[in-house]
Motif scaffolding. Structure first.
Motif, PDB file in Angstrom:
ATOM      1  N   VAL A 112      39.770  41.946  24.267  1.00 53.99           N
ATOM      2  CA  VAL A 112      40.217  40.558  24.441  1.00 53.99           C
ATOM      3  C   VAL A 112      39.895  40.079  25.854  1.00 53.99           C
ATOM      4  O   VAL A 112      39.364  38.979  26.042  1.00 53.99           O
ATOM      5  N   ILE A 113      40.181  40.896  26.855  1.00 54.38           N
ATOM      6  CA  ILE A 113      39.896  40.520  28.247  1.00 54.38           C
ATOM      7  C   ILE A 113      38.404  40.323  28.444  1.00 54.38           C
ATOM      8  O   ILE A 113      37.978  39.348  29.083  1.00 54.38           O
ATOM      9  N   SER A 114      37.589  41.199  27.873  1.00 51.63           N
ATOM     10  CA  SER A 114      36.128  41.060  27.991  1.00 51.63           C
ATOM     11  C   SER A 114      35.651  39.759  27.373  1.00 51.63           C
ATOM     12  O   SER A 114      34.822  39.044  27.954  1.00 51.63           O
ATOM     13  N   LEU A 115      36.170  39.443  26.192  1.00 51.59           N
ATOM     14  CA  LEU A 115      35.778  38.206  25.523  1.00 51.59           C
ATOM     15  C   LEU A 115      36.213  36.982  26.327  1.00 51.59           C
ATOM     16  O   LEU A 115      35.449  36.022  26.467  1.00 51.59           O
ATOM     17  N   ILE A 116      37.415  37.006  26.860  1.00 49.99           N
ATOM     18  CA  ILE A 116      37.895  35.883  27.669  1.00 49.99           C
ATOM     19  C   ILE A 116      37.001  35.688  28.889  1.00 49.99           C
ATOM     20  O   ILE A 116      36.631  34.553  29.222  1.00 49.99           O
ATOM     21  N   GLU A 117      36.646  36.779  29.558  1.00 47.62           N
ATOM     22  CA  GLU A 117      35.769  36.684  30.733  1.00 47.62           C
ATOM     23  C   GLU A 117      34.398  36.124  30.349  1.00 47.62           C
ATOM     24  O   GLU A 117      33.823  35.298  31.073  1.00 47.62           O
TER      25      GLU A 117
END
Length: 146
Positions: A112-117
């Motif tokens: 999720v963090i990777s996608l948000i970034e």
């Protein structure tokens, strides 16, 4: 205790010479004493908690009382009750913090963090937030990671 249908139970404990609470809301949201969302519980978990609250509603005669483990329970019918039964407290902790009780488990967090970034870098995240409310965007991002 005033009857308020927004929450099911509240765990209050003494920590670092102060009181700390975690509230489980009726919709499954778990918030800390500053009303910061910690995580969301699954429906099945909420049903387990409701059944446990009903089971412990009549005062239990037990020797496992602990003044540092306070459970406030909200019941629609009579406004609720307060318990210092350590076993009840431990059962709630076990259910609430069990990995498969949480709707979006921590294992998803990295993706999720990777996608948000990635969405932030391309500017797509800002466009999504402007087009939809933040909860809808959050749900959409989570569904993209499943």
């Amino acid at each position: 205790m005033k009857n308020n249908i927004n929450w099911l139970l509240m765990l209050v404990t003494e920590r670092n010479n102060g009181l700390y609470s975690v509230t489980v809301k009726q919709d499954g949201y778990v918030v800390d004493n500053k009303q910061k969302k910690l995580f969301v519980l699954k429906r099945a978990t909420m049903e387990k908690l409701r059944k446990l609250v009903i089971e412990y509603e009549p005062p239990h005669l037990t020797d496992s009382f602990d003044a540092k483990c306070l459970v406030k329970c909200n019941r629609d019918t009579d406004g609720g009750f307060v318990s210092t039964d350590r076993e009840f407290y431990k059962k709630i902790i076990k259910i609430v913090y069990q990995g498969d009780s949480i709707k979006h488990p921590p294992e998803m967090l990295d993706s999720v963090i990777s996608l948000i970034e990635e969405l932030r870098a391309t500017g797509e995240l800002d466009n999504m937030i402007q087009a939809e409310d933040l909860d809808a965007v959050t749900n959409r991002i989570l569904s993209m990671c499943e």
